[in-house]
Design an enzyme around this catalytic site. Structure first.
Site, PDB file in Angstrom:
ATOM      1  N   ASP A 102       0.832  -1.204   0.000  1.00 57.47           N
ATOM      2  CA  ASP A 102       0.000   0.000   0.000  1.00 57.47           C
ATOM      3  C   ASP A 102       0.869   1.257   0.000  1.00 57.47           C
ATOM      4  O   ASP A 102       2.040   1.202   0.381  1.00 57.47           O
ATOM      5  CB  ASP A 102      -0.895   0.026   1.245  1.00 57.47           C
ATOM      6  CG  ASP A 102      -1.850  -1.153   1.273  1.00 57.47           C
ATOM      7  OD1 ASP A 102      -2.146  -1.697   0.200  1.00 57.47           O
ATOM      8  OD2 ASP A 102      -2.291  -1.520   2.386  1.00 57.47           O
TER       9      ASP A 102
HETATM   10  N1  URA Z   1      -1.159  -6.016   3.822  1.00 55.40           N
HETATM   11  C1  URA Z   1      -1.682  -4.771   3.845  1.00 55.40           C
HETATM   12  O1  URA Z   1      -2.729  -4.539   4.411  1.00 55.40           O
HETATM   13  N2  URA Z   1      -1.014  -3.809   3.190  1.00 55.40           N
HETATM   14  C2  URA Z   1       0.169  -3.993   2.583  1.00 55.40           C
HETATM   15  O2  URA Z   1       0.738  -3.052   2.035  1.00 55.40           O
HETATM   16  C3  URA Z   1       0.698  -5.293   2.589  1.00 55.40           C
HETATM   17  C4  URA Z   1       0.017  -6.278   3.222  1.00 55.40           C
END
Ligand code: URA
Length: 233
Positions: A102
């Protein structure tokens, strides 16, 4: 293979810049000056140099980026900078990120132009291990450890595989997963009543950021590449 294609595949510069290399008399094959990009070479026999430096042909490249906050895992984006911007000076065709972190997540992100391996590593059957460090918005409860071990059910009723939660202190933990669902860590924590306020991926397969600063990357060595390929066997 044409020499201009060879130099372009080697990720040396853009196609138009490579055209100029010939005009500027920077390219030799077996120490003979080459003025035209259409000249055919054999990468296994000929010695190709630019500015007197040997240019090795590599069909595939593998990097680990320490992804900083604020960058999206995409090749292009209208609104935010992308993780691929750190690699734009390399001019490597088809280079892309393996899976997504993310925008606000930091840590290990594998970048490669080996599409076959990349796709495999993010497929459910690969079972690649990922370890995340997370900080949550309220105090963690030891009972969570068993819940994660038994398999969390997400709010949309999707079932997750058993995961290993290790509580570091009241608000910090590590979580070890072998799958990679969309926003998986945040959704797992949300389903047990917590919001993730900071998230870092510490490990993907066996890859770590070593001592990289955010926004920096290293290229994998032969041993690391072979170890990644073993996942496909
Ligand atoms: N899980 C998440 O919620 N976000 C990420 O960036 C990676 C794994």
């Amino acid at each position: 293979m044409r020499i201009d294609k060879y130099l372009s595949n080697a990720g040396l510069a853009s196609r138009s810049e490579i055209k100029r290399f010939f005009k500027d008399k920077r390219v030799t094959v077996n120490d003979q000056l080459i003025r035209q990009g259409k000249i055919q070479i054999d990468p296994n026999i000929d010695i190709i140099k630019v500015d007197n430096k040997v240019i090795q042909y590599k069909p595939y490249y593998y990097f680990v980026l320490n992804k900083p906050k604020g960058y999206v895992s995409a090749n292009e984006d209208d609104k935010y900078p992308t993780v691929m911007e750190f690699f734009s000076n390399l001019h490597i065709k088809d280079l892309t990120h393996v899976g997504r972190l993310d925008k606000d997540t930091t840590g290990v992100l594998l970048i490669t132009n080996d599409g076959k391996l990349g796709h495999f590593l993010i497929s459910p059957k690969s079972n690649v291990k990922k370890i995340y460090s997370l900080t949550v918005d309220k105090d963690l409860d030891d009972l969570l450890i068993k819940q994660f071990k038994d398999g969390i059910t997400l709010e949309n009723k999707e079932k997750c595989k058993p995961a290993k939660l290790t509580i570091i202190n009241k608000r910090k933990a590590t979580l070890e997963l072998t799958e990679g669902k969309y926003h998986q860590v945040k959704r797992m924590m949300r389903s047990v009543g917590y919001e993730v306020i900071a998230l870092n991926r510490d490990l993907f397969a066996f890859l770590t950021i070593k001592n990289l600063k955010p926004g920096k990357y290293y290229e994998l060595n032969e041993e690391e590449i072979n170890k990644l390929r073993e996942y496909m066997r």
